[in-house]
Design a protein around this motif. Structure first.
Motif, PDB file in Angstrom:
ATOM      1  N   SER A 197       0.831  -1.265   0.122  1.00 53.73           N
ATOM      2  CA  SER A 197      -0.065   0.220   0.036  1.00 53.73           C
ATOM      3  C   SER A 197       0.809   1.294  -0.059  1.00 53.73           C
ATOM      4  O   SER A 197       2.156   1.257   0.270  1.00 53.73           O
ATOM      5  CB  SER A 197      -0.799  -0.002   1.292  1.00 53.73           C
TER       6      SER A 197
ATOM      7  N   PRO B 272       1.899   4.845   1.807  1.00 54.69           N
ATOM      8  CA  PRO B 272       1.668   5.242   3.184  1.00 54.69           C
ATOM      9  C   PRO B 272       0.262   6.015   3.625  1.00 54.69           C
ATOM     10  O   PRO B 272      -0.084   6.763   2.789  1.00 54.69           O
ATOM     11  CB  PRO B 272       2.938   6.267   3.403  1.00 54.69           C
ATOM     12  N   ASP B 273      -0.062   5.664   4.707  1.00 53.46           N
ATOM     13  CA  ASP B 273      -1.043   6.202   5.228  1.00 53.46           C
ATOM     14  C   ASP B 273      -2.606   5.610   4.698  1.00 53.46           C
ATOM     15  O   ASP B 273      -3.800   5.894   4.993  1.00 53.46           O
ATOM     16  CB  ASP B 273      -1.426   7.730   5.145  1.00 53.46           C
ATOM     17  N   ALA B 274      -2.593   4.391   3.995  1.00 53.52           N
ATOM     18  CA  ALA B 274      -3.878   4.071   3.381  1.00 53.52           C
ATOM     19  C   ALA B 274      -4.403   3.034   4.654  1.00 53.52           C
ATOM     20  O   ALA B 274      -5.429   2.709   4.688  1.00 53.52           O
ATOM     21  CB  ALA B 274      -3.586   3.021   2.376  1.00 53.52           C
ATOM     22  N   GLY B 275      -3.407   2.767   5.591  1.00 58.89           N
ATOM     23  CA  GLY B 275      -3.970   2.017   6.444  1.00 58.89           C
ATOM     24  C   GLY B 275      -3.327   0.582   6.923  1.00 58.89           C
ATOM     25  O   GLY B 275      -3.929  -0.257   7.452  1.00 58.89           O
ATOM     26  N   LYS B 276      -2.187   0.450   6.361  1.00 55.45           N
ATOM     27  CA  LYS B 276      -1.674  -0.634   6.793  1.00 55.45           C
ATOM     28  C   LYS B 276      -1.170  -1.376   8.028  1.00 55.45           C
ATOM     29  O   LYS B 276      -1.546  -2.232   8.495  1.00 55.45           O
ATOM     30  CB  LYS B 276      -0.341  -0.959   5.808  1.00 55.45           C
ATOM     31  N   THR B 277      -0.648  -0.327   8.824  1.00 57.96           N
ATOM     32  CA  THR B 277      -0.443  -0.757  10.097  1.00 57.96           C
ATOM     33  C   THR B 277      -1.776  -1.082  10.815  1.00 57.96           C
ATOM     34  O   THR B 277      -1.867  -2.095  11.408  1.00 57.96           O
ATOM     35  CB  THR B 277      -0.127   0.592  10.820  1.00 57.96           C
ATOM     36  N   THR B 278      -2.666  -0.219  10.398  1.00 60.73           N
ATOM     37  CA  THR B 278      -4.052  -0.658  11.162  1.00 60.73           C
ATOM     38  C   THR B 278      -4.608  -1.980  10.801  1.00 60.73           C
ATOM     39  O   THR B 278      -5.071  -2.550  11.567  1.00 60.73           O
ATOM     40  CB  THR B 278      -4.970   0.626  10.781  1.00 60.73           C
TER      41      THR B 278
ATOM     42  N   LYS C  46       0.970  -0.427  16.179  1.00 64.13           N
ATOM     43  CA  LYS C  46       0.889   0.928  15.996  1.00 64.13           C
ATOM     44  C   LYS C  46       1.833   1.805  16.822  1.00 64.13           C
ATOM     45  O   LYS C  46       2.558   2.559  16.495  1.00 64.13           O
ATOM     46  CB  LYS C  46      -0.534   1.487  16.264  1.00 64.13           C
TER      47      LYS C  46
ATOM     48  N   LYS D  13       5.122   1.572  15.393  1.00 64.29           N
ATOM     49  CA  LYS D  13       5.224   2.559  14.379  1.00 64.29           C
ATOM     50  C   LYS D  13       5.648   3.860  14.470  1.00 64.29           C
ATOM     51  O   LYS D  13       6.502   4.656  14.292  1.00 64.29           O
ATOM     52  CB  LYS D  13       4.004   2.367  13.124  1.00 64.29           C
TER      53      LYS D  13
ATOM     54  N   LYS E  96     -11.016   2.626   4.598  1.00 67.68           N
ATOM     55  CA  LYS E  96     -11.780   3.709   4.976  1.00 67.68           C
ATOM     56  C   LYS E  96     -12.908   4.157   4.647  1.00 67.68           C
ATOM     57  O   LYS E  96     -13.431   5.321   4.231  1.00 67.68           O
ATOM     58  CB  LYS E  96     -10.508   5.047   4.654  1.00 67.68           C
TER      59      LYS E  96
ATOM     60  N   ASP F 139     -15.606   4.588   6.173  1.00 67.40           N
ATOM     61  CA  ASP F 139     -16.451   5.273   7.057  1.00 67.40           C
ATOM     62  C   ASP F 139     -16.253   6.667   6.765  1.00 67.40           C
ATOM     63  O   ASP F 139     -16.740   7.349   7.303  1.00 67.40           O
ATOM     64  CB  ASP F 139     -15.894   5.174   8.522  1.00 67.40           C
ATOM     65  N   ARG F 140     -15.321   6.934   5.539  1.00 58.31           N
ATOM     66  CA  ARG F 140     -15.109   8.275   5.285  1.00 58.31           C
ATOM     67  C   ARG F 140     -15.496   8.338   3.703  1.00 58.31           C
ATOM     68  O   ARG F 140     -15.505   7.247   3.078  1.00 58.31           O
ATOM     69  CB  ARG F 140     -13.760   8.699   5.291  1.00 58.31           C
TER      70      ARG F 140
ATOM     71  N   SER G 234     -13.462  -0.889   6.478  1.00 59.84           N
ATOM     72  CA  SER G 234     -12.951   0.236   7.545  1.00 59.84           C
ATOM     73  C   SER G 234     -11.918  -0.672   8.667  1.00 59.84           C
ATOM     74  O   SER G 234     -12.574  -1.232   9.718  1.00 59.84           O
ATOM     75  CB  SER G 234     -13.883   1.038   8.056  1.00 59.84           C
ATOM     76  N   ALA G 235     -10.802  -0.660   8.336  1.00 60.47           N
ATOM     77  CA  ALA G 235      -9.875  -1.266   9.276  1.00 60.47           C
ATOM     78  C   ALA G 235     -10.046  -0.622  10.601  1.00 60.47           C
ATOM     79  O   ALA G 235      -9.907  -1.488  11.572  1.00 60.47           O
ATOM     80  CB  ALA G 235      -8.577  -1.280   8.799  1.00 60.47           C
ATOM     81  N   PHE G 236     -10.064   0.346  10.489  1.00 64.32           N
ATOM     82  CA  PHE G 236      -9.910   1.219  11.754  1.00 64.32           C
ATOM     83  C   PHE G 236     -11.065   0.994  12.724  1.00 64.32           C
ATOM     84  O   PHE G 236     -11.095   0.753  13.841  1.00 64.32           O
ATOM     85  CB  PHE G 236      -9.992   2.944  11.412  1.00 64.32           C
TER      86      PHE G 236
HETATM   87  P1  G4P Z   1      -0.010   3.186   7.147  1.00 65.93           P
HETATM   88  O1  G4P Z   1       0.632   2.182   8.078  1.00 65.93           O
HETATM   89  O2  G4P Z   1      -0.535   2.684   5.687  1.00 65.93           O
HETATM   90  O3  G4P Z   1       0.972   4.414   6.866  1.00 65.93           O
HETATM   91  O4  G4P Z   1      -1.263   3.695   7.660  1.00 65.93           O
HETATM   92  P2  G4P Z   1      -2.167   3.846   9.175  1.00 65.93           P
HETATM   93  O5  G4P Z   1      -2.352   2.237   9.616  1.00 65.93           O
HETATM   94  O6  G4P Z   1      -0.803   4.359  10.127  1.00 65.93           O
HETATM   95  O7  G4P Z   1      -3.013   4.638   8.785  1.00 65.93           O
HETATM   96  C1  G4P Z   1      -2.916   5.986   8.711  1.00 65.93           C
HETATM   97  C2  G4P Z   1      -4.095   7.034   9.236  1.00 65.93           C
HETATM   98  O8  G4P Z   1      -5.299   6.658   8.802  1.00 65.93           O
HETATM   99  C3  G4P Z   1      -4.199   6.509  10.682  1.00 65.93           C
HETATM  100  O9  G4P Z   1      -4.585   7.780  11.144  1.00 65.93           O
HETATM  101  C4  G4P Z   1      -5.151   5.629  10.681  1.00 65.93           C
HETATM  102  O10 G4P Z   1      -5.958   5.579  12.178  1.00 65.93           O
HETATM  103  C5  G4P Z   1      -6.124   6.066   9.793  1.00 65.93           C
HETATM  104  N1  G4P Z   1      -7.044   4.858   9.286  1.00 65.93           N
HETATM  105  C6  G4P Z   1      -6.756   3.515   9.002  1.00 65.93           C
HETATM  106  N2  G4P Z   1      -7.720   2.949   8.628  1.00 65.93           N
HETATM  107  C7  G4P Z   1      -8.817   3.754   8.755  1.00 65.93           C
HETATM  108  C8  G4P Z   1     -10.202   3.580   8.439  1.00 65.93           C
HETATM  109  O11 G4P Z   1     -10.816   2.395   8.266  1.00 65.93           O
HETATM  110  N3  G4P Z   1     -10.907   4.839   8.648  1.00 65.93           N
HETATM  111  C9  G4P Z   1     -10.501   5.950   8.778  1.00 65.93           C
HETATM  112  N4  G4P Z   1     -11.331   6.746   8.979  1.00 65.93           N
HETATM  113  N5  G4P Z   1      -9.225   6.282   9.299  1.00 65.93           N
HETATM  114  C10 G4P Z   1      -8.336   4.924   9.107  1.00 65.93           C
HETATM  115  P3  G4P Z   1      -3.597   9.043  11.939  1.00 65.93           P
HETATM  116  O12 G4P Z   1      -4.362  10.122  12.189  1.00 65.93           O
HETATM  117  O13 G4P Z   1      -2.388   9.393  11.004  1.00 65.93           O
HETATM  118  O14 G4P Z   1      -3.247   8.180  13.114  1.00 65.93           O
HETATM  119  P4  G4P Z   1      -3.900   8.027  14.414  1.00 65.93           P
HETATM  120  O15 G4P Z   1      -3.907   9.159  15.039  1.00 65.93           O
HETATM  121  O16 G4P Z   1      -5.019   7.415  14.174  1.00 65.93           O
HETATM  122  O17 G4P Z   1      -2.993   7.074  15.001  1.00 65.93           O
END
Ligand code: G4P
Length: 539
Positions: free
Chosen positions: A20, A22-28, A47, A50, A143, A145-146, A259-261
């Protein structure tokens, strides 16, 4: 007498990487997969790791502190009777050739996409490597949810940008973020309802309703229900059919939304992913394909991690088991030395800490203590020698002219560059007519150039001068209609040779690569090259 567990253990293995931007949510997502696998009690530790790694911008300090820590290189957990190995491909900061090489050890890939951003640059690069190997690629659109792009638009993007057709396994309902209702699973005709809220570290109770149940329209809202019916009809009529053969050969990507988060869509994805993918298959060696259930143990080295602490020169070599059973302390034949060696102190990786491994099976990743004997692509095996085809050199993207500040240090400079290039940390090139001390260093990630400078200084005592070059692409000349210096080259394109003396061309942009090929009929360029030839040569 064969090993009694080999077959069952191999069949339950799944080894994959998540690719992915960066920031797509791989860590999550990784964290949530581990959570469902019970590998960590509370999601959050991936997390935290990271965050700890990026809390300071001083990469060198981090590396020093990290020492030979390898927790992020491979993670293993169990789910539904499967044993899963996730290979880590680092984020933007750490992007290096290693990232590409890691994919050589994976049997499949999960391509994670941010629904609002679609296919991004780093995803494209990693996708290309997966494509090269024809491994299955599963798409998870994150994501939901957005607010995000229309899913039909995303399908089109996959095709136009990546050249792969997709087949949605589920389909999102409500695309504006705040009106996200859930996903419809096309295979069992159920709607999984989105409950909202951040479920962070807790499992979410899944609520589903059959799409054929009259209550469904009421639960998700009539207009959403009608839209869903319309969308799925279109998919049924105009979309690609779910074809498992095409998926397994990497020609079609199954698509999931979630939505992984919010822990939404992760478990249904994982279940389907595990049932569609296959256990480790045969790998091709010089003697032909070797079946993973062959009693003969084989494996290959795909990554070498140096210890940044100058007091400890040892390294860690990552090996993927390809066939047979690996046992601690076993003696194996080692391809690049041609000798038999004993594999002691092997380590396997868990979510939080690594532990010594006693036994490993095809698909597993093991870290081997390396006193400096391993090379990338090395085969290790029991019984008669076999060799897996090597790991290619991938085209670097950043180039600098480098030379030692003190010309008396030339010997150490060359020694350092040689060792670092064997480790795969740098590639070297020469331009006709430049001085003996100078060479062009090429790396895949921008940060790697700093690492090179730092390591030459700290490990070999050589300070270098470094001048960035404007090139962003190098291509190996596969066939040329005439000698390279007679080709019609764009004004910013320059010829050079790699470490093994093979012709290459440097380009500033993709446009000039196309122009060059158009202007020289019969010219064929490659994005990768055979590593073994380069490794055999000292600069
Ligand atoms: P990465 O490893 O691919 O770089 O991504 P990472 O999981 O760190 O996610 C990047 C940002 O996207 C994080 O927010 C994370 O919480 C958010 N995110 C991941 N999955 C989802 C999802 O399903 N929905 C939404 N709305 N956001 C998601 P951040 O603000 O950078 O970090 P944090 O404050 O949440 O820790």
């Amino acid at each position: 007498m064969g090993h009694p567990e080999l077959k069952a253990e191999t069949l339950r293995r799944r080894t994959f990487a998540i690719i992915s931007h960066p920031d797509a949510g791989k860590t999550t997502l990784t964290e949530k997969l581990l959570l469902y696998g019970g590998a960590i009690r509370q999601a959050g530790s991936v997390k935290a790791r990271k965050a700890a790694r990026h809390a300071t911008s001083d990469w060198m300090e981090i590396e020093k502190q990290r020492g030979i820590s390898v927790t992020s290189s491979a993670m293993q957990f169990d789910f539904d009777g499967y044993r899963i190995n996730i290979l880590d491909t680092p984020g933007h900061q750490d992007f290096s050739e290693d990232t590409y090489r890691t994919l050589v050890a994976a049997d499949s890939a999960v391509m994670l996409i941010d629904c609002a951003k679609g296919v991004e640059e780093q995803t494209i690069k990693l996708f290309k490597v997966c494509r090269m190997r024809s491994i299955p690629i599963f798409t998870f659109v994150n994501k939901l949810d957005r607010a995000g792009k229309d899913p039909f638009e995303l399908m089109e993007e996959l095709e136009s940008v990546l050249g792969i057709r997709s087949c949605p396994v589920n389909w999102p309902i409500g695309l504006h973020g705040d009106d996200f209702r859930g996903v419809y699973h096309r295979d069992d005709r159920t709607v999984e309802l989105y409950a909202g809220g951040n479920h962070g570290q807790n499992f979410v109770e899944v609520k589903t309703v059959s799409v054929d149940d009259p209550a469904c329209a009421e639960l998700i809202g009539k207009s959403y229900y009608d839209k869903l019916m319309e969308d799925t009809e279109l998919l049924d009529v105009a979309g690609d059919e779910f074809d498992i053969d095409k998926i397994l050969s990497g020609q079609l990507t199954p698509m999931f939304f979630g939505s992984a988060f919010n822990n939404f869509g992760v478990e249904p994805f994982l279940k389907r992913f595990l049932s569609y993918t296959k256990s480790p298959g045969a790998r091709v060696a010089d003697v032909g394909p070797i079946d993973p259930m062959d009693e003969k143990f084989t494996g290959f080295v795909f990554k070498i991690q140096a210890n940044m602490n100058p007091a400890h020169r040892d390294r860690l070599a990552f090996m993927r088991v390809c066939s047979g059973v690996f046992e601690k302390g076993m003696t194996v034949w080692h391809s690049s030395s041609g000798e038999r060696i004993k594999l002691s102190q092997p380590q396997q990786f868990m979510a939080q800490e690594h532990e010594t491994v006693e036994t490993a099976y095809p698909g597993d990743i093991i870290g081997l203590f390396d006193p400096g004997i391993f090379r990338l692509g090395d085969t290790l095996c029991t019984g008669s020698p076999v060799r897996y085809s090597g790991i290619p050199l991938f085209a670097p993207e950043f180039f600098s002219r480098v030379s030692p500040v003190d010309s008396m240090k030339r010997k150490q400079f060359l020694k350092g560059i040689n060792q670092l290039s064997q480790e795969g940390a740098v590639q070297t090139f020469k331009r006709p007519g430049i001085g003996r001390e100078e060479m062009i260093a090429g790396v895949v990630g921008a940060l790697q150039m700093d690492v090179l400078e730092y390591r030459l200084k700290s490990e070999y005592g050589v300070e270098i001068t470094r001048e960035s070059l404007p090139y962003r692409f190098v291509r190996w000349v596969k066939t040329a209609p005439k000698p390279v210096d007679k080709l019609r080259l764009p004004s910013t394109t320059v010829p050079a040779v790699d470490k093994a003396g093979r012709d290459v061309l440097f380009f500033e942009n993709e446009w000039s690569i196309r122009l060059c090929v158009e202007n020289n009929k019969g010219l064929e360029l490659d994005e990768t090259a055979d590593r073994a030839e380069a490794d055999a040569i000292e600069v």
